[in-house]
Design a protein around this motif. Sequence first.
Motif, PDB file in Angstrom:
ATOM      1  N   VAL A 284      24.650  44.893  55.681  1.00 40.70           N
ATOM      2  CA  VAL A 284      25.110  44.114  54.533  1.00 40.70           C
ATOM      3  C   VAL A 284      25.411  42.686  54.982  1.00 40.70           C
ATOM      4  CG1 VAL A 284      26.901  43.897  52.773  1.00 40.70           C
ATOM      5  CG2 VAL A 284      26.078  46.161  53.437  1.00 40.70           C
ATOM      6  N   PRO A 285      24.832  41.676  54.340  1.00 43.04           N
ATOM      7  CA  PRO A 285      25.116  40.287  54.739  1.00 43.04           C
ATOM      8  C   PRO A 285      26.536  39.883  54.391  1.00 43.04           C
ATOM      9  CG  PRO A 285      23.771  40.327  52.753  1.00 43.04           C
ATOM     10  CD  PRO A 285      23.874  41.753  53.221  1.00 43.04           C
ATOM     11  N   THR A 286      27.061  38.935  55.138  1.00 45.02           N
ATOM     12  CA  THR A 286      28.404  38.427  54.879  1.00 45.02           C
ATOM     13  C   THR A 286      28.346  37.263  53.893  1.00 45.02           C
ATOM     14  OG1 THR A 286      28.261  36.922  56.776  1.00 45.02           O
ATOM     15  CG2 THR A 286      29.226  39.096  57.164  1.00 45.02           C
ATOM     16  N   PRO A 287      29.410  37.064  53.114  1.00 44.98           N
ATOM     17  CA  PRO A 287      29.459  35.884  52.238  1.00 44.98           C
ATOM     18  C   PRO A 287      29.536  34.605  53.072  1.00 44.98           C
ATOM     19  CG  PRO A 287      31.102  37.536  51.616  1.00 44.98           C
ATOM     20  CD  PRO A 287      30.583  37.928  52.969  1.00 44.98           C
ATOM     21  N   ASP A 288      29.603  33.483  52.397  1.00 46.11           N
ATOM     22  CA  ASP A 288      29.733  32.204  53.089  1.00 46.11           C
ATOM     23  C   ASP A 288      30.924  32.241  54.031  1.00 46.11           C
ATOM     24  OD1 ASP A 288      27.588  31.288  51.668  1.00 46.11           O
ATOM     25  OD2 ASP A 288      28.778  30.279  50.132  1.00 46.11           O
ATOM     26  N   GLY A 289      30.735  31.780  55.243  1.00 42.01           N
ATOM     27  CA  GLY A 289      31.806  31.798  56.236  1.00 42.01           C
ATOM     28  C   GLY A 289      31.564  32.810  57.327  1.00 42.01           C
ATOM     29  N   GLY A 290      30.569  33.695  57.124  1.00 36.36           N
ATOM     30  CA  GLY A 290      30.203  34.618  58.182  1.00 36.36           C
ATOM     31  C   GLY A 290      31.141  35.787  58.375  1.00 36.36           C
ATOM     32  N   VAL A 291      32.070  36.028  57.424  1.00 34.10           N
ATOM     33  CA  VAL A 291      32.992  37.156  57.529  1.00 34.10           C
ATOM     34  C   VAL A 291      33.001  37.900  56.205  1.00 34.10           C
ATOM     35  CG1 VAL A 291      34.496  36.126  59.291  1.00 34.10           C
ATOM     36  CG2 VAL A 291      34.956  35.683  56.877  1.00 34.10           C
ATOM     37  N   TYR A 292      33.279  39.211  56.270  1.00 35.37           N
ATOM     38  CA  TYR A 292      33.432  39.989  55.054  1.00 35.37           C
ATOM     39  C   TYR A 292      34.768  39.659  54.398  1.00 35.37           C
ATOM     40  CZ  TYR A 292      29.505  42.713  56.866  1.00 35.37           C
ATOM     41  OH  TYR A 292      28.279  43.099  57.345  1.00 35.37           O
ATOM     42  N   HIS A 293      34.855  39.868  53.090  1.00 37.43           N
ATOM     43  CA  HIS A 293      36.081  39.585  52.341  1.00 37.43           C
ATOM     44  C   HIS A 293      36.825  40.883  52.063  1.00 37.43           C
ATOM     45  CE1 HIS A 293      34.683  35.451  50.562  1.00 37.43           C
ATOM     46  NE2 HIS A 293      34.671  35.499  51.875  1.00 37.43           N
ATOM     47  N   CYS A 294      38.105  40.888  52.334  1.00 38.22           N
ATOM     48  CA  CYS A 294      38.955  42.047  52.046  1.00 38.22           C
ATOM     49  C   CYS A 294      40.028  41.614  51.059  1.00 38.22           C
ATOM     50  CB  CYS A 294      39.607  42.580  53.324  1.00 38.22           C
ATOM     51  SG  CYS A 294      40.764  43.948  53.031  1.00 38.22           S
ATOM     52  N   TYR A 295      40.005  42.224  49.871  1.00 36.93           N
ATOM     53  CA  TYR A 295      41.005  41.939  48.848  1.00 36.93           C
ATOM     54  C   TYR A 295      42.023  43.071  48.863  1.00 36.93           C
ATOM     55  CZ  TYR A 295      37.369  38.724  47.365  1.00 36.93           C
ATOM     56  OH  TYR A 295      36.430  37.724  47.346  1.00 36.93           O
ATOM     57  N   LEU A 296      43.275  42.718  48.999  1.00 41.63           N
ATOM     58  CA  LEU A 296      44.333  43.722  49.114  1.00 41.63           C
ATOM     59  C   LEU A 296      45.638  43.173  48.580  1.00 41.63           C
ATOM     60  CD1 LEU A 296      45.438  43.940  52.888  1.00 41.63           C
ATOM     61  CD2 LEU A 296      44.412  41.930  51.832  1.00 41.63           C
ATOM     62  N   ASP A 297      46.570  44.079  48.254  1.00 44.93           N
ATOM     63  CA  ASP A 297      47.866  43.620  47.765  1.00 44.93           C
ATOM     64  C   ASP A 297      48.827  43.451  48.934  1.00 44.93           C
ATOM     65  OD1 ASP A 297      49.005  46.131  48.376  1.00 44.93           O
ATOM     66  OD2 ASP A 297      48.545  46.911  46.391  1.00 44.93           O
ATOM     67  N   ASN A 298      49.982  42.909  48.651  1.00 47.20           N
ATOM     68  CA  ASN A 298      50.911  42.542  49.712  1.00 47.20           C
ATOM     69  C   ASN A 298      51.550  43.756  50.386  1.00 47.20           C
ATOM     70  OD1 ASN A 298      51.076  39.453  49.601  1.00 47.20           O
ATOM     71  ND2 ASN A 298      51.309  40.018  47.454  1.00 47.20           N
ATOM     72  N   ALA A 299      51.677  44.863  49.657  1.00 43.46           N
ATOM     73  CA  ALA A 299      52.234  46.064  50.273  1.00 43.46           C
ATOM     74  C   ALA A 299      51.288  46.615  51.325  1.00 43.46           C
ATOM     75  CB  ALA A 299      52.525  47.117  49.205  1.00 43.46           C
ATOM     76  N   GLN A 300      49.984  46.566  51.065  1.00 42.83           N
ATOM     77  CA  GLN A 300      49.023  47.004  52.081  1.00 42.83           C
ATOM     78  C   GLN A 300      48.984  46.033  53.255  1.00 42.83           C
ATOM     79  OE1 GLN A 300      45.218  47.856  49.973  1.00 42.83           O
ATOM     80  NE2 GLN A 300      45.305  49.796  51.073  1.00 42.83           N
ATOM     81  N   LEU A 301      49.080  44.745  52.960  1.00 44.74           N
ATOM     82  CA  LEU A 301      49.085  43.760  54.043  1.00 44.74           C
ATOM     83  C   LEU A 301      50.288  43.969  54.951  1.00 44.74           C
ATOM     84  CD1 LEU A 301      47.779  41.227  55.258  1.00 44.74           C
ATOM     85  CD2 LEU A 301      49.199  39.857  53.736  1.00 44.74           C
ATOM     86  N   LEU A 302      51.427  44.287  54.368  1.00 43.71           N
ATOM     87  CA  LEU A 302      52.625  44.555  55.174  1.00 43.71           C
ATOM     88  C   LEU A 302      52.401  45.775  56.058  1.00 43.71           C
ATOM     89  CD1 LEU A 302      55.541  43.906  55.888  1.00 43.71           C
ATOM     90  CD2 LEU A 302      56.265  45.215  53.889  1.00 43.71           C
ATOM     91  N   GLY A 303      51.720  46.795  55.532  1.00 37.08           N
ATOM     92  CA  GLY A 303      51.408  47.961  56.342  1.00 37.08           C
ATOM     93  C   GLY A 303      50.526  47.606  57.522  1.00 37.08           C
ATOM     94  N   LEU A 304      49.546  46.707  57.299  1.00 43.33           N
ATOM     95  CA  LEU A 304      48.682  46.272  58.398  1.00 43.33           C
ATOM     96  C   LEU A 304      49.483  45.557  59.481  1.00 43.33           C
ATOM     97  CD1 LEU A 304      45.843  45.875  59.592  1.00 43.33           C
ATOM     98  CD2 LEU A 304      45.673  43.766  58.237  1.00 43.33           C
ATOM     99  N   PHE A 305      50.440  44.716  59.086  1.00 49.62           N
ATOM    100  CA  PHE A 305      51.253  44.000  60.054  1.00 49.62           C
ATOM    101  C   PHE A 305      52.098  44.964  60.884  1.00 49.62           C
ATOM    102  CE2 PHE A 305      51.365  39.269  59.590  1.00 49.62           C
ATOM    103  CZ  PHE A 305      50.254  39.163  58.777  1.00 49.62           C
ATOM    104  N   ARG A 306      52.347  46.169  60.369  1.00 49.56           N
ATOM    105  CA  ARG A 306      53.140  47.144  61.106  1.00 49.56           C
ATOM    106  C   ARG A 306      52.291  48.056  61.989  1.00 49.56           C
ATOM    107  NH1 ARG A 306      57.692  49.090  56.599  1.00 49.56           N
ATOM    108  NH2 ARG A 306      58.674  47.034  56.345  1.00 49.56           N
ATOM    109  N   ASP A 307      50.968  47.943  61.863  1.00 44.98           N
ATOM    110  CA  ASP A 307      50.076  48.799  62.642  1.00 44.98           C
ATOM    111  C   ASP A 307      50.154  48.432  64.129  1.00 44.98           C
ATOM    112  OD1 ASP A 307      47.854  50.727  62.872  1.00 44.98           O
ATOM    113  OD2 ASP A 307      46.721  48.947  63.443  1.00 44.98           O
ATOM    114  N   GLU A 308      50.225  49.433  64.978  1.00 46.33           N
ATOM    115  CA  GLU A 308      50.367  49.184  66.414  1.00 46.33           C
ATOM    116  C   GLU A 308      49.155  48.465  66.984  1.00 46.33           C
ATOM    117  OE1 GLU A 308      53.066  49.573  68.171  1.00 46.33           O
ATOM    118  OE2 GLU A 308      54.091  50.288  66.366  1.00 46.33           O
ATOM    119  N   ASP A 309      47.950  48.825  66.532  1.00 48.20           N
ATOM    120  CA  ASP A 309      46.757  48.134  67.024  1.00 48.20           C
ATOM    121  C   ASP A 309      46.768  46.670  66.623  1.00 48.20           C
ATOM    122  OD1 ASP A 309      45.802  50.416  68.183  1.00 48.20           O
ATOM    123  OD2 ASP A 309      44.492  50.971  66.514  1.00 48.20           O
TER     124      ASP A 309
END
Length: 450
Positions: A284-309
């Motif tokens: 799958v090609p990437t949009p402009d900028g060469g990266v895939y886009h991830c749309y998420l809400d702030n509660a999920q983003l907070l969970g990512l910030f807590r991920d050990e990796d």
Amino acid sequence: MAIANFPAALQPVIQQGFLSRAFQDALQSRLGFRSIADQMEFPARIGQTITDTRAGLLPPATTPLNPTANTSFDNGMTPAEWSVEQYTLTINQYGNTMDLNQVTEGVGIANQFLANASRLGINARQTLDRLARNALFGGAQNGVGGYLGGNTRVTATLGAAGSTVAVDDIRGFQTILSDEGQAVSVGASAGMTVTVGAGSYTLVGTTADATNTSTAPDGVSGTLTFSASVKVADGTAGNAVIAATAPLVLRPNARATTAALAAGDLLSVQSILGALATLRDNNVPTPDGGVYHCYLDNAQLLGLFRDEDFKLLYPGQYGSDTYQNGQIFDLLGVRFIPTTEAPQQASLGAGNIHRAIICGQGALVEGDYANIGTHYAPLLDGGELTDVDGVCMITRPALDRLAQIIAQSWSWIGGFALPTDLTADTSVIPTATNSYLKRGVVIESLGAGA
């Protein structure tokens, strides 16, 4: 100083209760889904739908030609044909309006004309973004379902083996692509292979419930009818029901269904890497900028910030933009774009369900009616028309008897479609999946508390 502290003789001459002379801005939604759409103009005079056709590729010819067959006019070769698939873009008209009495506005506390125009502009942007979101997750008209389609669960245990199973959401099970690449009703030409529990069955029909009880965002509860009886062990409430052509939906700790999510199932780096692997396997090609886009809400983003990796990727980097801003940032080839428009779902037991979607280029197509501006122009008769990113902002002059009430409106004629990629199969891309929709991956998880 409080008014009560003034001398009693002066208090009556101090006027109170005046309104502020400016309107204060209300809270707004944070948008983003429309930005992933490829925009195209919908030509005039072709009706309300347009069908686009994608031509597939020919499989690599790795078998040597037989020298003994190198005769006649065809030299021993059989003509090949590439496959096709089609998607339909349907347009509709959307809009909103506000009336303004110029006389009452003149004695009002602030400029209502500018306030109305601003509110209508915000309303138009949010409307189009929500339409884009709904198409991405739930599917567009005349399509094969969205990126949540074909992935649900049994809602009522079978009393005995039977061919009809009740499920939470029938989206993604209603249509199948024919040999000509057209979306047709399941059972009209061929059945759909569906996994129910641990068994594989052929789906031949779907029926929506008279009263919708689906827990999925904009879901449609109903029943699936198979060509053979489903075992009770497979048709047990809570078991996963997945179409063979369904887009990939990932969950932490390999949870089989949305209802199976448990405490601690937060968005993780491993889930993101799994989504990336699938997108790259499908090339799958990437949009402009060469990266895939991830749309998420702030509660999920907070969970990512807590991920050990995730923490291991940023040891001691609390001065980085990622940690300082925590807004739009790039990581592992993905651009994370927080939005308040991500679909929300109430708790199924362990907590509210949150959904991120990682998209590549071409995941969504937006069709804008080409003649919208020229259609309105002759009708304004002294009014004003502004075309902003495909949306017309229209101010109609006063037509009432006292010539006082003007109308401020916005209008957009267009629609969103989800192109399919079934022709990109394993004969062309050995690592390709069997999904109709290959250009996005949904990640379901619980949200982290503040």
